[in-house]
Design an enzyme around this catalytic site. Structure first.
Site, PDB file in Angstrom:
ATOM      1  N   ASP A 106       0.882   2.679  -5.225  1.00  0.00           N
ATOM      2  CA  ASP A 106       2.192   2.775  -4.289  1.00  0.00           C
ATOM      3  C   ASP A 106       1.607   2.760  -2.859  1.00  0.00           C
ATOM      4  O   ASP A 106       2.557   2.858  -2.194  1.00  0.00           O
ATOM      5  CB  ASP A 106       3.016   3.832  -4.843  1.00  0.00           C
ATOM      6  N   ASP A 162       6.129  -2.055 -11.103  1.00  0.00           N
ATOM      7  CA  ASP A 162       6.682  -1.797  -9.620  1.00  0.00           C
ATOM      8  C   ASP A 162       5.374  -2.305  -8.797  1.00  0.00           C
ATOM      9  O   ASP A 162       5.728  -2.431  -7.529  1.00  0.00           O
ATOM     10  CB  ASP A 162       6.316  -0.304  -9.485  1.00  0.00           C
TER      11      ASP A 162
END
Ligand code: GLY
Length: 397
Positions: A118, A179
């Protein structure tokens, strides 16, 4: 150098961006009014929360991740909102809040166990947004460091970027998650900045793996794909943050819709564009009559858990996608996005200037315990979508 030849085409795509999105006069009036409301509210919110890094709000008051979880994957969304607002208004307060967060995030660089894929969410929306806005060399340095760390997660045998370090207390070496398509632009950006094709090659390799394994026959998107870490062979899927295995976690659908499109923008490879469009068509076919997006498109009908972040991010993806498809699809995607956003505005936005958050009903994970709550990333994507419609967005991806 094939990658760079392909990558260079992005410039042509970007050149087209501005004149393709057209909205009706009625839609424009609504966009202008809504941006006016955002401006009025966000200034008060920024004044009250200048020194925080918010993740969620309780009773209308933002929490602060600065001390407790400086590594959390959402810590880029507050500076992301601040840079969007700074770019819209030129108000120094927003820049101050964004720069303060960016500096605090430096602590995360020294936490090996708390760095994962991330880095895109964290540093594209903070340091890279800063660099794109101000040209700061310190911000560029942070962005490049974040990109190097993300590139270090690449598994050359399996051809994927490893997602998390652990999940549910266990290490999952072969897990990739949808994601990540939103994190790849950090690598594309670093490739552009350094002219080093490795960044492009790693991002494109992960993207090609995702094209192969993440989207089912019916164009719904898996959340977690488990791969053999030595060979890259598909092992199985996991339900992850959705209702269960084989279900259709709505935020994941939005990550796929927008994320594949972003890889198209950075590579010019139409496979990504077509995949984004397939997911968009699946998303459109599943929007409920009331246009409020559930946490999972396949959750039991009696379940009332919603996810405004899936609606807002899905709208961003549809708006961006509308610029690169034919006229009929363009109108369909744009109008659907506008209707989703208007529904959020009318039904789910808290416009009180005394309340910190905008959107009220998001779900962290279907099988978790946080449902129908305000989460910062929903607000980020709502604001990004409105600014896209006004052609006033700071493009951070
Ligand atoms: N990236 C984690 C989530 O969407 O909740």
């Amino acid at each position: 150098m094939g990658g760079f030849a392909i990558w260079r085409r992005l410039i042509d795509l970007e050149g087209k961006r501005a004149d393709i999105v057209r909205i009706t006069k009625e839609q424009k009036n609504w966009v202008d009014t809504t941006i006016g409301k955002i401006e009025a509210k966000m200034y008060e919110v920024a004044v009250r929360n200048l020194h925080k890094i918010p993740y969620l709000s309780e009773n209308g008051v933002y929490n602060d991740m600065s001390e407790s979880k400086i590594y959390w994957w959402t810590n880029g969304f507050w500076p992301g909102i601040m840079w969007q607002m700074y770019s819209l208004t030129g108000e120094g307060l927003y820049r101050q809040a964004a720069e303060e967060t960016e500096e605090k995030l430096d602590q995360n660089f020294l936490m090996a166990e708390k760095l994962d894929h991330d880095n895109g969410f964290k540093w594209l929306l903070s340091a890279v947004a800063d660099y794109r806005t101000t040209g700061s060399r310190t911000a560029r340095n942070r962005g490049l460091l974040a990109a190097q760390l993300l590139a270090g997660r690449y598994n050359p045998g399996g051809h994927f970027l490893r997602a998390w370090n652990e999940w549910g207390g266990e290490s999952h070496i072969g897990w990739a998650i949808i994601d990540c398509m939103m994190n790849l632009p950090l690598l594309y950006w670093a490739g552009e900045e350094t002219e080093d094709p490795r960044y492009f090659q790693i991002a494109d390799s992960h993207g090609k793996m995702a094209l192969e394994f993440f989207v089912r026959e019916d164009n719904s998107v898996r959340h977690i794909v488990e791969l053999d870490p030595d060979t890259g062979e598909f092992v199985r899927e996991h339900g992850g943050q959705g209702y269960g295995e084989g279900s259709s976690w709505t935020r994941g659908q939005a990550w796929g819709l927008y994320g594949f499109l972003l890889s198209y923008l950075h590579t010019g490879d139409k496979k990504y564009l077509y995949m984004s469009q397939k997911i968009a068509n699946y998303f459109l076919a599943n929007i409920p009559e009331n246009r409020l997006i559930p946490a999972d498109f396949r959750q039991p009908p009696e379940c009332e858990w919603e996810d405004d972040s899936a609606a807002a991010c899905g709208a961003c993806g549809l708006l961006e996608l509308s610029k690169y498809v034919g006229e009929a699809d363009c109108v369909l995607y744009r109008n659907t996005a506008v209707r989703l956003l208007q529904t959020l505005d009318r039904e789910r936005c808290n416009w009180s200037q005394k309340t910190d958050h905008l959107l009220e009903r998001c779900t962290v994970a279907y099988n978790g315990c946080q449902h129908n709550i305000p989460l910062i990333y929903a607000d980020y994507f709502f604001i990004e979508a409105l600014l896209k419609l006004a052609d006033q967005e700071l493009f951070v991806w």
